[in-house]
Design a protein around this motif. Structure first.
Motif, PDB file in Angstrom:
ATOM      1  N   ARG A 156       7.432  -1.505  12.335  1.00 33.02           N
ATOM      2  CA  ARG A 156       7.428  -0.189  11.692  1.00 33.02           C
ATOM      3  C   ARG A 156       8.631   0.641  12.136  1.00 33.02           C
ATOM      4  O   ARG A 156       9.230   1.364  11.332  1.00 33.02           O
ATOM      5  N   ALA A 157       8.989   0.523  13.381  1.00 37.94           N
ATOM      6  CA  ALA A 157      10.155   1.261  13.873  1.00 37.94           C
ATOM      7  C   ALA A 157      11.425   0.785  13.170  1.00 37.94           C
ATOM      8  O   ALA A 157      12.269   1.593  12.778  1.00 37.94           O
ATOM      9  N   ARG A 158      11.550  -0.529  12.994  1.00 40.28           N
ATOM     10  CA  ARG A 158      12.748  -1.058  12.342  1.00 40.28           C
ATOM     11  C   ARG A 158      12.825  -0.627  10.872  1.00 40.28           C
ATOM     12  O   ARG A 158      13.908  -0.419  10.333  1.00 40.28           O
ATOM     13  N   LEU A 159      11.673  -0.500  10.230  1.00 36.97           N
ATOM     14  CA  LEU A 159      11.643  -0.153   8.811  1.00 36.97           C
ATOM     15  C   LEU A 159      11.535   1.347   8.564  1.00 36.97           C
ATOM     16  O   LEU A 159      11.517   1.800   7.414  1.00 36.97           O
ATOM     17  N   GLY A 160      11.444   2.119   9.647  1.00 40.57           N
ATOM     18  CA  GLY A 160      11.345   3.568   9.502  1.00 40.57           C
ATOM     19  C   GLY A 160      10.010   4.040   8.969  1.00 40.57           C
ATOM     20  O   GLY A 160       9.935   5.077   8.291  1.00 40.57           O
ATOM     21  N   LEU A 161       8.941   3.331   9.291  1.00 43.12           N
ATOM     22  CA  LEU A 161       7.599   3.680   8.825  1.00 43.12           C
ATOM     23  C   LEU A 161       6.828   4.387   9.932  1.00 43.12           C
ATOM     24  O   LEU A 161       6.997   4.069  11.117  1.00 43.12           O
ATOM     25  N   PRO A 162       5.944   5.319   9.589  1.00 46.64           N
ATOM     26  CA  PRO A 162       5.176   6.035  10.619  1.00 46.64           C
ATOM     27  C   PRO A 162       4.219   5.103  11.357  1.00 46.64           C
ATOM     28  O   PRO A 162       3.582   4.239  10.753  1.00 46.64           O
ATOM     29  N   GLN A 163       4.130   5.293  12.661  1.00 44.06           N
ATOM     30  CA  GLN A 163       3.326   4.402  13.489  1.00 44.06           C
ATOM     31  C   GLN A 163       1.831   4.520  13.210  1.00 44.06           C
ATOM     32  O   GLN A 163       1.095   3.551  13.341  1.00 44.06           O
ATOM     33  N   ASP A 164       1.373   5.707  12.833  1.00 44.41           N
ATOM     34  CA  ASP A 164      -0.069   5.922  12.686  1.00 44.41           C
ATOM     35  C   ASP A 164      -0.550   5.825  11.247  1.00 44.41           C
ATOM     36  O   ASP A 164      -1.686   6.189  10.939  1.00 44.41           O
ATOM     37  N   ALA A 165       0.282   5.325  10.350  1.00 44.25           N
ATOM     38  CA  ALA A 165      -0.082   5.284   8.932  1.00 44.25           C
ATOM     39  C   ALA A 165      -0.987   4.103   8.615  1.00 44.25           C
ATOM     40  O   ALA A 165      -0.972   3.077   9.293  1.00 44.25           O
ATOM     41  N   MET A 166      -1.771   4.265   7.574  1.00 41.74           N
ATOM     42  CA  MET A 166      -2.508   3.169   6.957  1.00 41.74           C
ATOM     43  C   MET A 166      -1.611   2.637   5.836  1.00 41.74           C
ATOM     44  O   MET A 166      -1.268   3.366   4.901  1.00 41.74           O
ATOM     45  N   ILE A 167      -1.177   1.376   5.965  1.00 39.07           N
ATOM     46  CA  ILE A 167      -0.148   0.835   5.067  1.00 39.07           C
ATOM     47  C   ILE A 167      -0.667  -0.390   4.329  1.00 39.07           C
ATOM     48  O   ILE A 167      -0.648  -1.505   4.870  1.00 39.07           O
ATOM     49  N   PRO A 168      -1.138  -0.225   3.089  1.00 39.17           N
ATOM     50  CA  PRO A 168      -1.457  -1.386   2.248  1.00 39.17           C
ATOM     51  C   PRO A 168      -0.193  -1.807   1.497  1.00 39.17           C
ATOM     52  O   PRO A 168       0.421  -1.013   0.799  1.00 39.17           O
ATOM     53  N   LEU A 169       0.209  -3.062   1.653  1.00 41.96           N
ATOM     54  CA  LEU A 169       1.485  -3.556   1.135  1.00 41.96           C
ATOM     55  C   LEU A 169       1.281  -4.439  -0.089  1.00 41.96           C
ATOM     56  O   LEU A 169       0.391  -5.301  -0.099  1.00 41.96           O
ATOM     57  N   PHE A 170       2.122  -4.246  -1.096  1.00 35.63           N
ATOM     58  CA  PHE A 170       2.268  -5.220  -2.179  1.00 35.63           C
ATOM     59  C   PHE A 170       3.646  -5.834  -2.046  1.00 35.63           C
ATOM     60  O   PHE A 170       4.653  -5.125  -1.955  1.00 35.63           O
ATOM     61  N   ALA A 171       3.716  -7.173  -2.058  1.00 33.63           N
ATOM     62  CA  ALA A 171       5.002  -7.871  -1.992  1.00 33.63           C
ATOM     63  C   ALA A 171       4.998  -8.968  -3.045  1.00 33.63           C
ATOM     64  O   ALA A 171       4.112  -9.825  -3.053  1.00 33.63           O
ATOM     65  N   GLY A 172       5.984  -8.947  -3.923  1.00 32.67           N
ATOM     66  CA  GLY A 172       6.052  -9.974  -4.955  1.00 32.67           C
ATOM     67  C   GLY A 172       6.705  -9.456  -6.212  1.00 32.67           C
ATOM     68  O   GLY A 172       7.169  -8.315  -6.283  1.00 32.67           O
ATOM     69  N   ARG A 173       6.728 -10.313  -7.203  1.00 34.73           N
ATOM     70  CA  ARG A 173       7.311  -9.933  -8.483  1.00 34.73           C
ATOM     71  C   ARG A 173       6.427  -8.891  -9.173  1.00 34.73           C
ATOM     72  O   ARG A 173       5.207  -9.005  -9.166  1.00 34.73           O
ATOM     73  N   ILE A 174       7.070  -7.895  -9.773  1.00 31.27           N
ATOM     74  CA  ILE A 174       6.332  -6.818 -10.432  1.00 31.27           C
ATOM     75  C   ILE A 174       6.143  -7.197 -11.896  1.00 31.27           C
ATOM     76  O   ILE A 174       7.061  -7.102 -12.713  1.00 31.27           O
ATOM     77  N   GLN A 175       4.954  -7.676 -12.202  1.00 25.22           N
ATOM     78  CA  GLN A 175       4.604  -8.085 -13.560  1.00 25.22           C
ATOM     79  C   GLN A 175       3.083  -8.000 -13.679  1.00 25.22           C
ATOM     80  O   GLN A 175       2.367  -8.021 -12.666  1.00 25.22           O
ATOM     81  N   PRO A 176       2.554  -7.904 -14.902  1.00 30.70           N
ATOM     82  CA  PRO A 176       1.106  -7.760 -15.064  1.00 30.70           C
ATOM     83  C   PRO A 176       0.300  -8.853 -14.370  1.00 30.70           C
ATOM     84  O   PRO A 176      -0.782  -8.583 -13.833  1.00 30.70           O
ATOM     85  N   LEU A 177       0.809 -10.085 -14.355  1.00 34.77           N
ATOM     86  CA  LEU A 177       0.091 -11.194 -13.733  1.00 34.77           C
ATOM     87  C   LEU A 177      -0.229 -10.914 -12.272  1.00 34.77           C
ATOM     88  O   LEU A 177      -1.302 -11.271 -11.770  1.00 34.77           O
ATOM     89  N   LYS A 178       0.697 -10.267 -11.556  1.00 31.83           N
ATOM     90  CA  LYS A 178       0.514 -10.003 -10.129  1.00 31.83           C
ATOM     91  C   LYS A 178      -0.303  -8.741  -9.866  1.00 31.83           C
ATOM     92  O   LYS A 178      -0.722  -8.499  -8.730  1.00 31.83           O
ATOM     93  N   ALA A 179      -0.479  -7.906 -10.902  1.00 31.17           N
ATOM     94  CA  ALA A 179      -1.379  -6.740 -10.875  1.00 31.17           C
ATOM     95  C   ALA A 179      -1.098  -5.721  -9.776  1.00 31.17           C
ATOM     96  O   ALA A 179      -2.032  -5.215  -9.150  1.00 31.17           O
ATOM     97  N   PRO A 180       0.152  -5.337  -9.541  1.00 34.58           N
ATOM     98  CA  PRO A 180       0.389  -4.268  -8.560  1.00 34.58           C
ATOM     99  C   PRO A 180      -0.238  -2.945  -8.983  1.00 34.58           C
ATOM    100  O   PRO A 180      -0.528  -2.094  -8.137  1.00 34.58           O
ATOM    101  N   ASP A 181      -0.455  -2.778 -10.292  1.00 34.74           N
ATOM    102  CA  ASP A 181      -1.086  -1.545 -10.771  1.00 34.74           C
ATOM    103  C   ASP A 181      -2.494  -1.365 -10.219  1.00 34.74           C
ATOM    104  O   ASP A 181      -2.960  -0.238 -10.027  1.00 34.74           O
ATOM    105  N   VAL A 182      -3.171  -2.484  -9.941  1.00 32.93           N
ATOM    106  CA  VAL A 182      -4.526  -2.407  -9.388  1.00 32.93           C
ATOM    107  C   VAL A 182      -4.500  -1.738  -8.018  1.00 32.93           C
ATOM    108  O   VAL A 182      -5.360  -0.909  -7.696  1.00 32.93           O
TER     109      VAL A 182
END
Length: 452
Positions: free
Chosen positions: A245-271
């Motif tokens: 988190r320090a390397r990426l500049g993210l807050p230490q105390d945050a709740m971080i749900p991550l999506f990683a992948g191609r952005i297309q309906p099949l992968k459903a990042p909108d969900v």
């Protein structure tokens, strides 16, 4: 159903990355010396998460490297997408990438590539003509477009064809995301032809093997189940969540749900975005704690609305919570996994789910759709949670567990890291080489048989 099953579960830890020294083979059996791999529509040199590059690229690169380390040279044939590419590139010792001119370098969608298969095949045959007979022992094709080139090469060269579907049109069409276009009939026909022609089919899971039989009438005993692997040296807990988190500049105390992948309906990042909107609507105090990274670029049908996800975040009132980041290299991707509280993978279809395996190897639990190979990759209730369906409310319910209990992510993450140790590329390559050997031996038996 499946004649060959990978022994991934029997090999643990970093040793899973190393070749096994004593393979149990019958007298006269040998590994192929050199394999021709075909990946027409996406190059192993492309950045995963961009265009059509994704898990299949990682699969081909890591499998080829491990096969070469274990004594089988690999030449990967792929379509040239720029005139500046060298005709051949050494990817690793024993692994050569060959760029074949077939159609215009840029501007061709995957759907337009069938028209270029003749040109691609011609380029492959030109390379082959420059070698002595028997130069390639076997053809391994990836995805249906490559399967058609592989089919012809196999017949012309007199060697076995091993094919990996990676995704199947009939399976995708049975679980389409809203707004996603169905796969064309030409692909269904093409896949059916390849299944009939291949000497062996490689499936990622037993479920995929069953789908091959159910949807494509794959002959019983011709499908081998080989789980893909994870680079356990790259994807590992390393120095932990706080440092990442320090390397990426993210807050230490945050709740971080991550999506990683191609952005297309099949992968459903909108969900994921809709689930986060539900969470903050019901618990406004979560807004100050939530950071939602989306790491990846538009792909496939997502290219029709490349900014659609950003507009959805604004419409849902969570644009301030969502961090859109472009695709990153594997080293930085590992840091995103480590930094996350949980990886969210709400896909409508996944033949395996390499992203889920990579995140777990980094010590990050996963909330994923219970589709395709994800129930194999994720141990429900132990290394993460599986969700039936794609209702945002169900994903919000799973994510609230992590928001309510700060110790849940580390507890499940420890189990996830242990679970991921069973997915090593070394074992996957050994199992794949066993499939190659069996295909070669069977073809030889057929040639010797008076009724063959």
């Amino acid at each position: 159903m499946s004649q060959y099953v990978s022994r991934l579960g029997q090999r643990r830890g970093r040793n899973a990355q190393q070749p096994r020294q004593h393979l149990l083979r019958l007298p006269g059996q040998r590994r192929p010396r050199r394999v021709a791999m075909f990946s027409v529509h996406t190059s192993p040199l492309h950045q995963p998460g961009t265009g059509d590059a994704g898990g299949m690229n990682v699969y081909i690169v890591e499998l080829a490297r491990q096969l070469a380390a274990q004594g089988t040279e690999v030449e990967i044939f792929t379509r040239a997408t720029t005139g500046t590419l060298a005709p051949t590139v050494e990817l690793a010792p024993g692994v050569l990438v060959r760029h074949i001119d077939a159609g215009p370098y840029e501007g061709l969608s995957k759907e337009e590539l069938p028209a270029q298969l003749c040109a691609f095949t011609h380029g492959v045959m030109q390379v082959w003509a420059g070698h002595k007979p028997g130069y390639y022992d076997l053809v391994h094709s990836h995805y249906w477009l490559s399967g058609h080139v592989g089919w012809l090469a196999s017949e012309r060269w007199g060697v076995p064809l091993v094919h990996a579907m990676h995704t199947m049109a009939k399976v995708k069409n049975a679980a389409l995301a809203q707004g996603d276009a169905p796969e064309p009939a030409a692909r269904v026909i093409g896949e059916t032809q390849i299944v009939r022609a291949a000497d062996r089919l490689i499936a990622n899971t037993s479920e995929e093997a069953a789908e091959l039989e159910r949807h494509y009438e794959a002959p019983t005993g011709r499908t081998a189940v080989v789980h893909p692997g994870v680079n356990l040296d790259r994807f590992c807990p390393a120095d932990g969540r706080a440092a990442a988190r320090a390397r990426l500049g993210l807050p230490q105390d945050a709740m971080i749900p991550l999506f990683a992948g191609r952005i297309q309906p099949l992968k459903a990042p909108d969900v994921l975005l809709r689930a986060v909107a539900l969470m903050v609507d019901e618990e406004p105090e979560l807004r100050s704690r939530l950071v939602v990274p989306v790491v990846g670029g538009p792909s496939g049908s997502g290219l029709a609305k490349p900014e659609g996800l950003q507009k959805l975040a604004a419409k849902l009132g969570i644009a301030d919570l969502v961090l859109f980041r472009p695709p990153v290299d594997q080293e930085q991707l590992a840091d995103w996994y480590r930094a996350a509280s949980v990886l969210v993978m709400p896909s409508y279809s996944e033949s395996f789910g390499l992203v889920a395996a990579e995140a777990q190897a980094c010590g990050t639990p996963v909330v994923a759709a219970a589709v395709g190979g994800l129930p194999v990759v994720v141990r429900d209730g132990a290394s993460g949670y599986l969700v039936a369906g794609h209702e945002p409310a169900e994903y919000a319910r799973a994510l609230r567990r992590f928001a309510a209990d700060a110790g849940l992510a580390p507890r499940l993450g420890g189990i996830a890291a242990q679970h991921a140790q069973s997915f090593g590329w070394g074992a996957a390559a050994e199992a794949t080489a066993d499939v190659y050997t069996a295909a070669i031996q069977e073809r030889r038996r057929r040639l010797r048989s008076p009724h063959g």
